[in-house]
Design an enzyme around this catalytic site. Structure first.
Site, PDB file in Angstrom:
ATOM      1  N   ASP A  19       0.827  -1.216   0.000  1.00 18.75           N
ATOM      2  CA  ASP A  19       0.000   0.000   0.000  1.00 18.75           C
ATOM      3  C   ASP A  19       0.857   1.261   0.000  1.00 18.75           C
ATOM      4  O   ASP A  19       1.963   1.267   0.538  1.00 18.75           O
ATOM      5  CB  ASP A  19      -0.920  -0.033   1.232  1.00 18.75           C
ATOM      6  N   HIS A  36       2.356   3.458  -9.062  1.00 16.34           N
ATOM      7  CA  HIS A  36       2.079   2.042  -9.360  1.00 16.34           C
ATOM      8  C   HIS A  36       3.242   1.436 -10.141  1.00 16.34           C
ATOM      9  O   HIS A  36       3.622   0.282  -9.922  1.00 16.34           O
ATOM     10  CB  HIS A  36       0.774   1.908 -10.140  1.00 16.34           C
ATOM     11  N   LEU A 130      10.659 -20.518  -4.301  1.00 17.55           N
ATOM     12  CA  LEU A 130       9.591 -19.675  -3.745  1.00 17.55           C
ATOM     13  C   LEU A 130       8.245 -19.904  -4.455  1.00 17.55           C
ATOM     14  O   LEU A 130       8.195 -20.018  -5.681  1.00 17.55           O
ATOM     15  CB  LEU A 130       9.999 -18.209  -3.926  1.00 17.55           C
TER      16      LEU A 130
HETATM   17  C1  IPE Z   1      -5.436  -2.697  -0.151  1.00 15.38           C
HETATM   18  O1  IPE Z   1      -5.099  -1.363  -0.347  1.00 15.38           O
HETATM   19  C2  IPE Z   1      -5.469  -3.433  -1.462  1.00 15.38           C
HETATM   20  C3  IPE Z   1      -4.186  -3.613  -2.126  1.00 15.38           C
HETATM   21  C4  IPE Z   1      -3.006  -3.261  -1.658  1.00 15.38           C
HETATM   22  C5  IPE Z   1      -4.241  -4.254  -3.401  1.00 15.38           C
HETATM   23  P1  IPE Z   1      -6.212  -0.231  -0.486  1.00 15.38           P
HETATM   24  O2  IPE Z   1      -5.477   1.050  -0.664  1.00 15.38           O
HETATM   25  O3  IPE Z   1      -7.187  -0.591  -1.523  1.00 15.38           O
HETATM   26  O4  IPE Z   1      -6.931  -0.287   0.938  1.00 15.38           O
HETATM   27  P2  IPE Z   1      -7.854   0.755   1.664  1.00 15.38           P
HETATM   28  O5  IPE Z   1      -8.903   1.193   0.692  1.00 15.38           O
HETATM   29  O6  IPE Z   1      -6.985   1.919   2.066  1.00 15.38           O
HETATM   30  O7  IPE Z   1      -8.386   0.018   2.851  1.00 15.38           O
HETATM   31  C1  IPE Z   2      -1.533   0.215  -3.398  1.00 17.20           C
HETATM   32  O1  IPE Z   2      -1.335   1.578  -3.420  1.00 17.20           O
HETATM   33  C2  IPE Z   2      -1.838  -0.347  -4.761  1.00 17.20           C
HETATM   34  C3  IPE Z   2      -3.225  -0.808  -4.933  1.00 17.20           C
HETATM   35  C4  IPE Z   2      -4.150  -0.760  -4.031  1.00 17.20           C
HETATM   36  C5  IPE Z   2      -3.567  -1.369  -6.211  1.00 17.20           C
HETATM   37  P1  IPE Z   2      -2.553   2.595  -3.418  1.00 17.20           P
HETATM   38  O2  IPE Z   2      -2.943   2.860  -4.824  1.00 17.20           O
HETATM   39  O3  IPE Z   2      -3.641   2.145  -2.532  1.00 17.20           O
HETATM   40  O4  IPE Z   2      -1.857   3.893  -2.813  1.00 17.20           O
HETATM   41  P2  IPE Z   2      -2.465   4.887  -1.733  1.00 17.20           P
HETATM   42  O5  IPE Z   2      -2.876   4.054  -0.559  1.00 17.20           O
HETATM   43  O6  IPE Z   2      -3.608   5.577  -2.393  1.00 17.20           O
HETATM   44  O7  IPE Z   2      -1.332   5.791  -1.408  1.00 17.20           O
HETATM   45 MG    MG Z   3      -4.093   2.400  -0.572  1.00 18.37          MG
END
Ligand code: IPE
Ligand code: IPE
Ligand code: MG
Length: 244
Positions: A19, A36, A130
């Site tokens: 995240d 990303h 792995l």
């Molecule tokens: C969780 O992250 C999902 C992934 C890392 C794929 P999100 O960014 O979607 O989670 P929330 O919305 O903050 O809970």
């Molecule tokens: C995690 O990073 C990737 C996915 C959930 C696909 P985020 O896109 O949730 O990044 P933040 O949390 O908005 O910074």
């Molecule tokens: Mg996120």
């Protein structure tokens, strides 16, 4: 003895909620897509590091069932990144003896993406290093719901009696059937929640929440998280090993 798993207490199964890509990019005045893209680099580093450390299973949350709620352009970008990752990296992963598995709901996904998943899994099926488990269109409640539906179907057909449904039977109907439960769950990006990830499997998992954003994650971050894990005292409802 703390976190007892083999002599050096290396977790057998590490699950990660990757995240913070968007915030990493925004902080630098970049579009979220740049975060990303860097996130994929972090993923590559992490797979290499995990292989080197002798971790058995690495499960990465790449797209949740809830992530479809994001703007269409971001969803499209994430899907394209995954396709590109599979196209460019699977051959090297195969050479490194990595077995690829994908968990999550495949129903409703484009046929071409499903075929890519199936091909990557088939190619690497016999690899013994792995296990890289990619959670895509994954939601734990949906996974449990699918398992309950499958079991209800078996009961309706008289193939299993309700009394024979044990936690092990339920576990064998989840996407993660056959995998050990995660020993360690790492979430980057500072949020302290599970966001519908591996709810059943994490009954006794140790959680480590890191403030750094996913694109910053590297081998040293993984080693740090494992050090924190090693210092934990896992009791599984019992007592400390020394005093038991
Ligand atoms: C969780 O992250 C999902 C992934 C890392 C794929 P999100 O960014 O979607 O989670 P929330 O919305 O903050 O809970
Ligand atoms: C995690 O990073 C990737 C996915 C959930 C696909 P985020 O896109 O949730 O990044 P933040 O949390 O908005 O910074
Ligand atoms: Mg996120």
């Amino acid at each position: 003895m703390s976190a007892s798993l083999g002599q050096d207490c290396t977790p057998r199964h590490v699950a990660i909620i990757m995240d913070g890509n968007g915030r990493w990019a925004t902080q630098r005045g970049l579009p979220r897509s740049a975060g990303h893209r860097q996130g994929v680099e972090a993923l590559r580093r992490t797979v290499r590091a995990a292989s080197g450390m002798g971790i058995g299973v690495l499960t990465l949350y790449s797209f949740s069932t809830e992530n479809w709620a994001r703007p269409q352009a971001e969803v499209r970008f994430l899907l394209e990144l995954l396709r590109r990752f599979i196209r460019t990296d699977v051959a090297d992963l195969h050479k490194s003896n990595v077995r690829i598995m994908i968990i999550g709901d495949r129903d409703g996904l484009e046929t071409s993406l499903r075929s890519m998943f199936e091909e990557a899994e088939a190619l690497t099926r016999d690899n013994t290093a792995l296990k890289l488990v990619i959670a895509f269109n994954y939601g734990s409640r949906q996974e449990i719901t699918r398992a309950v539906q499958a079991l209800a179907q078996k009961v309706a057909e008289g193939r299993i009696a309700p009394a024979d449904i044990t936690p092990a039977v339920i576990g064998n109907h989840l996407d993660t059937a056959g995998l050990p439960d995660p020993d360690l769950l790492i979430r980057t990006g500072g949020e302290q929640r599970v966001s519908n990830y591996l709810l059943w499997q994490c009954a006794y998992t140790e959680f480590v929440f890191l403030p750094e954003y996913w694109p910053e994650f590297d081998a040293a971050s993984l080693a740090r998280a494992i050090d924190i894990f090693r210092a934990r005292d896992r009791r599984f409802g019992g007592l400390k090993a020394q005093t038991a």
